[in-house]
Design a protein around this motif. Structure first.
Motif, PDB file in Angstrom:
ATOM      1  N   VAL A  56      15.445  -4.686  86.522  1.00 58.53           N
ATOM      2  CA  VAL A  56      15.203  -3.317  86.978  1.00 58.53           C
ATOM      3  C   VAL A  56      15.582  -3.234  88.447  1.00 58.53           C
ATOM      4  CG1 VAL A  56      13.490  -1.497  87.313  1.00 58.53           C
ATOM      5  CG2 VAL A  56      13.295  -3.022  85.344  1.00 58.53           C
ATOM      6  N   GLU A  58      15.256  -0.757  91.645  1.00 60.65           N
ATOM      7  CA  GLU A  58      14.533   0.443  92.076  1.00 60.65           C
ATOM      8  C   GLU A  58      15.085   0.949  93.399  1.00 60.65           C
ATOM      9  OE1 GLU A  58      10.756   1.315  91.249  1.00 60.65           O
ATOM     10  OE2 GLU A  58      10.351  -0.312  89.829  1.00 60.65           O
ATOM     11  N   ALA A  62      14.022   6.237  92.263  1.00 56.53           N
ATOM     12  CA  ALA A  62      13.847   6.004  90.826  1.00 56.53           C
ATOM     13  C   ALA A  62      14.051   4.550  90.460  1.00 56.53           C
ATOM     14  CB  ALA A  62      14.830   6.871  90.039  1.00 56.53           C
ATOM     15  N   ALA A  63      13.531   4.181  89.284  1.00 59.21           N
ATOM     16  CA  ALA A  63      13.748   2.851  88.721  1.00 59.21           C
ATOM     17  C   ALA A  63      14.856   2.947  87.681  1.00 59.21           C
ATOM     18  CB  ALA A  63      12.464   2.359  88.072  1.00 59.21           C
ATOM     19  N   SER A  64      15.799   2.006  87.716  1.00 57.49           N
ATOM     20  CA  SER A  64      16.897   2.006  86.745  1.00 57.49           C
ATOM     21  C   SER A  64      16.935   0.674  86.021  1.00 57.49           C
ATOM     22  CB  SER A  64      18.233   2.232  87.458  1.00 57.49           C
ATOM     23  OG  SER A  64      18.217   3.457  88.131  1.00 57.49           O
ATOM     24  N   GLU A  65      16.984   0.738  84.698  1.00 54.42           N
ATOM     25  CA  GLU A  65      17.090  -0.475  83.888  1.00 54.42           C
ATOM     26  C   GLU A  65      18.492  -1.062  84.031  1.00 54.42           C
ATOM     27  OE1 GLU A  65      14.677  -1.724  82.272  1.00 54.42           O
ATOM     28  OE2 GLU A  65      13.220  -0.107  81.979  1.00 54.42           O
ATOM     29  N   ILE A  66      18.547  -2.369  84.022  1.00 51.94           N
ATOM     30  CA  ILE A  66      19.822  -3.072  83.971  1.00 51.94           C
ATOM     31  C   ILE A  66      19.920  -3.723  82.590  1.00 51.94           C
ATOM     32  CG2 ILE A  66      21.206  -4.910  85.004  1.00 51.94           C
ATOM     33  CD1 ILE A  66      20.692  -2.487  86.847  1.00 51.94           C
TER      34      ILE A  66
ATOM     35  N   MET B   1      22.789   4.611  83.767  1.00 52.39           N
ATOM     36  CA  MET B   1      22.422   4.584  85.184  1.00 52.39           C
ATOM     37  C   MET B   1      22.888   5.866  85.890  1.00 52.39           C
ATOM     38  SD  MET B   1      23.245   1.567  87.787  1.00 52.39           S
ATOM     39  CE  MET B   1      22.324   0.448  86.797  1.00 52.39           C
ATOM     40  N   PRO B 303       7.613  -0.628  93.531  1.00 52.94           N
ATOM     41  CA  PRO B 303       7.055   0.726  93.551  1.00 52.94           C
ATOM     42  C   PRO B 303       6.272   1.025  92.273  1.00 52.94           C
ATOM     43  CG  PRO B 303       9.381   0.753  94.152  1.00 52.94           C
ATOM     44  CD  PRO B 303       9.085  -0.620  93.620  1.00 52.94           C
ATOM     45  N   ARG B 305       5.176   4.243  90.141  1.00 53.04           N
ATOM     46  CA  ARG B 305       5.665   5.618  90.133  1.00 53.04           C
ATOM     47  C   ARG B 305       4.803   6.553  89.293  1.00 53.04           C
ATOM     48  NH1 ARG B 305      10.575   5.461  92.800  1.00 53.04           N
ATOM     49  NH2 ARG B 305      11.562   3.420  92.800  1.00 53.04           N
ATOM     50  N   ARG B 355       5.848  -1.075  83.635  1.00 45.10           N
ATOM     51  CA  ARG B 355       6.653  -1.729  82.598  1.00 45.10           C
ATOM     52  C   ARG B 355       5.804  -2.701  81.771  1.00 45.10           C
ATOM     53  NH1 ARG B 355      10.204  -0.748  86.880  1.00 45.10           N
ATOM     54  NH2 ARG B 355       9.766  -2.691  87.964  1.00 45.10           N
TER      55      ARG B 355
END
Lengths: 126, 376
Positions: A56, A58, A62-66, B1, B303, B305, B355
């Protein structure tokens, strides 16, 4: 964008050396994300199928999945990113690499785009 | 993304749209407008605002004028703030409440002398204006100032910069207002903002907005700042974002905004209650609310969120995060959310589920970054 890198549609890059692939996110991806402030990297030894969530990234917003661009086992992660996540912005395709994986099937690399094809792909998204 | 390209609705533009594009902003859909989310990068813009001065286009917000001798008494029908007692040239934070004591929007009300000047959130302005027309229509004149832009100049250099362009603003203190001519334009200036810093909001005719923005940006200390840094700045300052930290399901008591209820409007005040949900709000003040808004400091760098569940040490759900991200001045993640009242004390240890994994957070005092308003 380096000419010897291969790219996924999810904007990861891959550099293959034998059965080991180094993986990061593309310059296009880091520009889209903006300032990176935290990266959650996988545990060494974890196995993942191509397309599976593996890390992930961040940004402030925002958080973005890889997603794993190839199938294999994680053999190394870039520990320097814990203190300096901004390396992903400053040097996404060199110092900002995320992890290395031992590939299950080197033939999967053929499913990724070369630099020229990736440029066309991102131009269409731009 | 890649970011969502946005819906097909036609997005409105502020008078500064062309300037944002010229300055290299990344433009995104926000509350029906296309707005700059960042120019150079959120971290740089955030730090620049805290160390010098940032210029924000907030023209998407609703500016409304209430005219008539009954305007102050009228708006008190809809907000718990003391507006009738608000002196000329003074500004006050207010809330539109509903019959359940929930919050319909938060707003700023200024006594402009011969009228009230009201600023409401962009995403709520259509409903807010309809709400005012429905309830106040016969009591005062309500006019949306759709032809005016709104600029915010925020940061420790905002005062000196404004003093160069408009010397009359130099002695204004926090939450006061003044009619000022700037570059020949008829401006209405308040000393307020949404960053925790000293600063101003400038209501300017839309036709003069770009000229004023360019003039401000020509000052060495001033850089353009997007909505991304506006959000991280207000979060560090502990300020609520409507639709996230407050909404129709949260009361002013739960949200710890009782200070926005005027003394005169309290149960024993001279103009007690009389706003929607007043009895429920008074009962909650007396009995204590079941949950409270708190600041949260996550351990480590990850973070936490909006939406993350908060749990106690036994894994029981005790609340949730309503805003969270990385605080560039704190150089650490910061968040706010609601927890059961019994767990709202400063220093309480909780976990946020990120998560699927519990991440330790501590209930913390807000603001996270000291507010630096100019009080003279």
């Amino acid at each position: 964008m380096s000419s010897d890198l291969r790219y996924s549609e999810e904007h990861e890059w891959v550099s293959v050396d034998g059965d080991i692939a180094t993986v990061g996110i593309s310059d296009f991806a880091q520009q889209q994300l903006g300032d990176v402030v935290f990266i959650e990297l996988p545990d060494i030894g974890r196995t993942v199928e191509r397309g599976g969530e593996i890390a992930v990234v961040e940004s402030v917003k925002a958080a973005s999945e890889i997603y794993a661009p190839l199938s294999g086992e994680i053999v190394e992660v870039n520990d320097a990113l814990a203190d300096e996540p901004a390396k992903v912005n400053e040097s996404p395709e060199v110092d900002g690499w995320l992890f290395k994986m031992r590939l299950n099937d080197a033939a999967e690399v053929g499913k990724l785009m070369d630099a020229a094809a990736y440029k066309t792909f991102t131009d269409d998204q731009g | 993304m890649a970011e969502d390209a946005g819906s097909r609705e036609v997005l409105a533009r502020t008078p500064l749209f062309d300037l944002h594009v010229e300055l290299g902003a990344r433009m995104v859909p926000f509350a029906g407008y296309v707005m700059p989310v960042q120019y150079q990068g959120i971290l740089d813009e955030h730090r620049h605002t805290r160390s010098a001065a940032g210029l924000f286009d907030v023209s998407h917000m609703g500016q409304v004028r209430l005219d008539g001798p009954g305007a102050a008494a009228a708006i008190e029908i809809l907000v718990p703030a003391d507006i009738a007692g608000l002196g000329a040239g003074r500004q006050r934070y207010a809330l539109f409440t509903n019959a359940e004591g929930g919050i319909l929007d938060d707003l700023m009300v200024t006594n402009a002398g011969d009228h009230l000047f009201v600023v409401v959130n962009a995403g709520c302005k259509v409903q807010d204006i309809a709400h005012m027309r429905a309830h106040l229509g016969g009591l005062c004149d309500i006019a949306e100032l759709a032809d005016r832009a709104l600029l915010a100049l925020q940061g420790p250099a905002a005062g000196p910069v404004m003093a160069r362009l408009a010397p009359a603003t130099a002695d204004m203190v926090f939450m006061t207002a003044r009619q000022v001519e700037i570059l020949g334009a008829d401006c209405f200036v308040t000393r307020s903002g949404y960053t925790g810093e000293d600063g101003f909001e400038i209501s300017v005719p839309g036709t003069k907005a770009e000229e004023l923005a360019r003039r401000l940006l020509a000052e060495d200390e001033v850089a353009p700042i997007g909505l991304g840094a506006r959000d991280s700045l207000r979060l560090e300052a502990g300020l609520c974002l409507y639709g996230h930290d407050i909404d129709t399901g949260t009361t002013p008591v739960e949200a710890r905004l009782v200070w926005a209820i005027g003394k005169a409007r309290r149960g024993d005040g001279e103009r007690a209650l009389g706003y929607p949900g007043a009895e429920i709000v008074e009962q909650q003040i007396a009995a204590g609310p079941a949950r409270r808004r708190v600041g949260l400091l996550p351990e480590g760098r990850a973070p936490v969120r909006e939406g993350a569940e908060l749990q106690d040490g036994e894994g029981r759900a005790v609340g949730h995060v309503t805003s969270g991200g990385f605080g560039p001045t704190m150089e650490a993640p910061v968040a706010m959310g609601y927890v059961e009242a019994g767990l709202a004390a400063i220093g309480t240890k909780l976990n946020a589920v990120v998560r699927g994994k519990p991440l330790p957070v501590t209930v913390a005092k807000m603001p996270f970054v000291k507010q630096r308003y100019y009080r003279g």
